[in-house]
Each structure stands twice: as C-alpha cells, then as structure tokens.
Design a protein around this motif. Structure first.
Motif, PDB file in Angstrom:
ATOM      1  N   ARG A  63       0.712  -1.258   0.003  1.00  0.00           N
ATOM      2  CA  ARG A  63       0.000  -0.017  -0.128  1.00  0.00           C
ATOM      3  C   ARG A  63       0.782   1.219  -0.115  1.00  0.00           C
ATOM      4  NH1 ARG A  63      -4.998   1.701  -1.385  1.00  0.00           N
ATOM      5  NH2 ARG A  63      -5.949   3.252   0.120  1.00  0.00           N
ATOM      6  N   VAL A  64       0.741   2.004  -1.018  1.00  0.00           N
ATOM      7  CA  VAL A  64       1.403   3.281  -1.046  1.00  0.00           C
ATOM      8  C   VAL A  64       0.237   4.423  -0.923  1.00  0.00           C
ATOM      9  CG1 VAL A  64       2.826   5.023  -2.541  1.00  0.00           C
ATOM     10  CG2 VAL A  64       3.175   2.589  -2.385  1.00  0.00           C
ATOM     11  N   GLU A  65       0.451   5.279   0.311  1.00  0.00           N
ATOM     12  CA  GLU A  65      -0.424   6.544   0.487  1.00  0.00           C
ATOM     13  C   GLU A  65       0.527   7.671   0.780  1.00  0.00           C
ATOM     14  OE1 GLU A  65      -2.411   5.541   4.035  1.00  0.00           O
ATOM     15  OE2 GLU A  65      -3.690   4.101   3.040  1.00  0.00           O
ATOM     16  N   LEU A  66       0.374   8.691  -0.368  1.00  0.00           N
ATOM     17  CA  LEU A  66       0.961   9.745  -0.284  1.00  0.00           C
ATOM     18  C   LEU A  66       0.148  10.889  -0.322  1.00  0.00           C
ATOM     19  CD1 LEU A  66       2.967   8.889  -3.571  1.00  0.00           C
ATOM     20  CD2 LEU A  66       3.586   8.499  -1.038  1.00  0.00           C
ATOM     21  N   VAL A  67       0.716  12.143   0.003  1.00  0.00           N
ATOM     22  CA  VAL A  67      -0.070  13.313   0.299  1.00  0.00           C
ATOM     23  C   VAL A  67       0.520  14.219  -0.933  1.00  0.00           C
ATOM     24  CG1 VAL A  67      -0.603  15.476   1.764  1.00  0.00           C
ATOM     25  CG2 VAL A  67      -0.165  13.252   2.774  1.00  0.00           C
ATOM     26  N   GLY A  68      -0.442  14.554  -1.743  1.00  0.00           N
ATOM     27  CA  GLY A  68       0.142  15.577  -2.901  1.00  0.00           C
ATOM     28  C   GLY A  68       0.335  16.950  -2.247  1.00  0.00           C
ATOM     29  N   PRO A  69       0.852  17.709  -3.282  1.00  0.00           N
ATOM     30  CA  PRO A  69       1.461  19.123  -2.991  1.00  0.00           C
ATOM     31  C   PRO A  69       0.359  19.928  -2.590  1.00  0.00           C
ATOM     32  CG  PRO A  69       2.532  18.403  -4.999  1.00  0.00           C
ATOM     33  CD  PRO A  69       1.433  17.213  -4.605  1.00  0.00           C
ATOM     34  N   ASP A  70      -0.866  19.671  -2.952  1.00  0.00           N
ATOM     35  CA  ASP A  70      -2.022  20.551  -2.733  1.00  0.00           C
ATOM     36  C   ASP A  70      -2.828  19.898  -1.656  1.00  0.00           C
ATOM     37  OD1 ASP A  70      -2.982  18.154  -4.027  1.00  0.00           O
ATOM     38  OD2 ASP A  70      -4.276  19.260  -5.550  1.00  0.00           O
ATOM     39  N   GLY A  71      -2.417  18.809  -0.940  1.00  0.00           N
ATOM     40  CA  GLY A  71      -2.894  18.165   0.345  1.00  0.00           C
ATOM     41  C   GLY A  71      -3.991  17.151  -0.039  1.00  0.00           C
ATOM     42  N   ALA A  72      -3.891  16.792  -1.339  1.00  0.00           N
ATOM     43  CA  ALA A  72      -4.875  15.695  -1.800  1.00  0.00           C
ATOM     44  C   ALA A  72      -4.127  14.239  -1.618  1.00  0.00           C
ATOM     45  CB  ALA A  72      -5.219  15.809  -3.386  1.00  0.00           C
ATOM     46  N   PRO A  73      -4.937  13.213  -0.998  1.00  0.00           N
ATOM     47  CA  PRO A  73      -4.736  11.829  -0.837  1.00  0.00           C
ATOM     48  C   PRO A  73      -4.337  11.271  -2.131  1.00  0.00           C
ATOM     49  CG  PRO A  73      -6.852  12.187  -0.421  1.00  0.00           C
ATOM     50  CD  PRO A  73      -6.423  13.427  -0.643  1.00  0.00           C
ATOM     51  N   TRP A  74      -3.284  10.782  -2.286  1.00  0.00           N
ATOM     52  CA  TRP A  74      -2.912   9.780  -3.432  1.00  0.00           C
ATOM     53  C   TRP A  74      -2.724   8.128  -3.084  1.00  0.00           C
ATOM     54  CZ3 TRP A  74       1.367  13.061  -6.372  1.00  0.00           C
ATOM     55  CH2 TRP A  74       0.417  14.438  -6.527  1.00  0.00           C
TER      56      TRP A  74
END
Length: 265
Positions: free
Chosen positions: A189-200
């Motif tokens: 599982r890869v859970e990232l926070v985009g530069p605009d705060g959106a979850p990816w």
C-alpha cells in the motif's frame, strides 16, 4: 476509460517550461555546471532529454527503425547514457536549448494525436502511448531536479508529481528485474499526500507492507534523486523496505542511487 493524451501533453508542456526557465538564461559556464549525476553537467541533462525525445517519437512513427537501432545497440554492448551524452558535448548552450525546444515540440505534437492504448516498442517491454508520454513527464521532472540542484534552486512541487509517483509504483517489478531478482508476492500500500494536500493511494488498503508520506519525497526516491535517509517517508514491512532500497522508475540498467546528503556535505 482511456487516458487523455491532450491532458498528458499539456502536463509535459508545463514540465518542459519549468526546465526551460532554469536553463534559458545560462551563459556557457552555467551550461557546464556539474550536476549531482556523476560526470554530467547541465548541458548533458538537456541533451539527454532531447535525444530520448527523438527516440520516443521514432518508437511511435518508425517502430521498425527503432527496433533495428535497438538490436544494433545491444549488439554493441547496450544503451549507455554516458556514451550518448559524450557525443553532444561540443554543442553550445544555445544549440542544446534549440534542440530541446524542437525535439520536445515534435514529441508533444506527435503524441497528442496518438491512441493512448497503442503499443509502442521501448527498451524492455512495449508500452502504451499514454505510458510512454507519462514516462517523458517523469524523466523531465527527474533530470530537471538535477539541474535545479546544480543551480541551488528549489522547485515548487505541483500535482503533476502524480505522474511520477504512478510510474514509480508501477515500476516495482521492473526494479527487481534490473537487479536480477524476482518480485515477492503480495501487494504494498502506497499512501501519499500531494502538494495540494490531496491523498493519493495505490495498492491493497489492507496490505501489511506500506509506504506513506509526502508525494515529493516518494518521487525523489523512486527517481533516485535522494537517499531514503533524507526523506520523510514511513516504510513499514520487509517487502516495502526491500522495494524502497532498489526502487527505480526509469528504464535502463540498475541505478546506483544517491548517497545521503550528510555524507556529501
């Protein structure tokens, strides 16, 4: 639903503008500034992008020629980016920039009209046209990172990093293959926070092995532009730890990665 090639082309154009803005005002000494890539200066980074833009277009419009050149290159010992870079070191900064502009415009113009599902030959498995264009976004972002580092510039991360992260996740099996290893079974599982705060997110939500943190840090790791010790990523589980030690989003031989910043200071 097929990928939107117009949107991908627009994102590549935006990344290209960032690259161009960093180098357009350089004098010849500036073009010769060493980058973190061993033996490469800023001019080498730009010639690399221009050269492989042309190769990418050839894979789409003249696939037989591309494959013939690939066979010849492999017979001569394989594709060596250092050898390719050395061919163009007699070009001036103005010539390199003009080449980059022409090659990139041709790439964007060609791929904007392709079926995103069309299969194109490449170095390794064939890729869809959409994946090929996404790979150019990733390569542009990664090599521009080297240029920015050489110039001491900090780039503002954008949501276009999602393309880089997506390729990084998808290249997990390739990362093992270039090290002569077989990828272990089981998802990560890869859970990232985009530069605009959106979850990816990618991978099974219930996976025990996980990678979480800022999208920028994940992209810097999978493009091998930073050592994992310098990044704010949480890596949990043996499979995730093993993958992050060899993660590689770009084609070619296994990369050597970068040493920790502390060791370079």
């Amino acid at each position: 639903m097929p990928a939107d090639m117009t949107a991908l082309a627009a994102d590549l154009a935006a990344e290209s503008a960032v690259t161009r803005a960093l180098v357009a005002g350089l004098d010849e000494a500036g073009w010769n500034t060493p980058t973190p890539a061993a033996g490469w200066d800023i001019g080498d980074q730009i010639s690399h992008l221009a050269y492989f833009d042309e190769v990418t277009v050839r894979s789409a419009v003249r696939p037989e020629q591309f494959l013939a050149e690939l066979v010849q290159a492999e017979a001569e010992g394989g594709i060596n980016p250092d050898t390719i870079a050395a061919r163009f070191r007699d070009l001036s900064g103005a010539q390199l920039l003009a080449w980059f502009d022409t090659a990139r415009a041709d790439l964007i113009g060609t791929f904007s009209g392709l079926d995103p599902r069309a299969r194109l030959p490449w170095f390794g498995p064939a890729m869809s046209a959409a994946s090929s264009l996404t790979a150019r976004i990733m390569e542009t972002w990664a090599h521009t990172q080297d240029i920015a580092d050489a110039l001491g510039v900090t780039r503002e991360p954008t949501p276009r990093l999602r393309h880089v992260a997506h390729i990084g996740v998808g290249a997990r099996a390739f990362s093992y293959a270039v090290h002569g290893q077989t990828m272990p079974a089981g998802g990560i599982r890869v859970e990232l926070v985009g530069p605009d705060g959106a979850p990816w997110a990618w991978g099974p939500p219930d996976a025990a092995d996980r990678v979480t943190g800022p999208a920028l840090d994940f992209c810097l790791l999978v493009t091998q532009r930073r050592h994992r010790d310098d990044l704010a990523l949480a890596i949990e589980g043996p499979a995730a730890t093993e993958w992050m030690a060899i993660a590689q989003s770009f084609a070619g031989a296994a990369g050597t990665g970068r040493s920790p910043l502390e060791a370079r200071s």
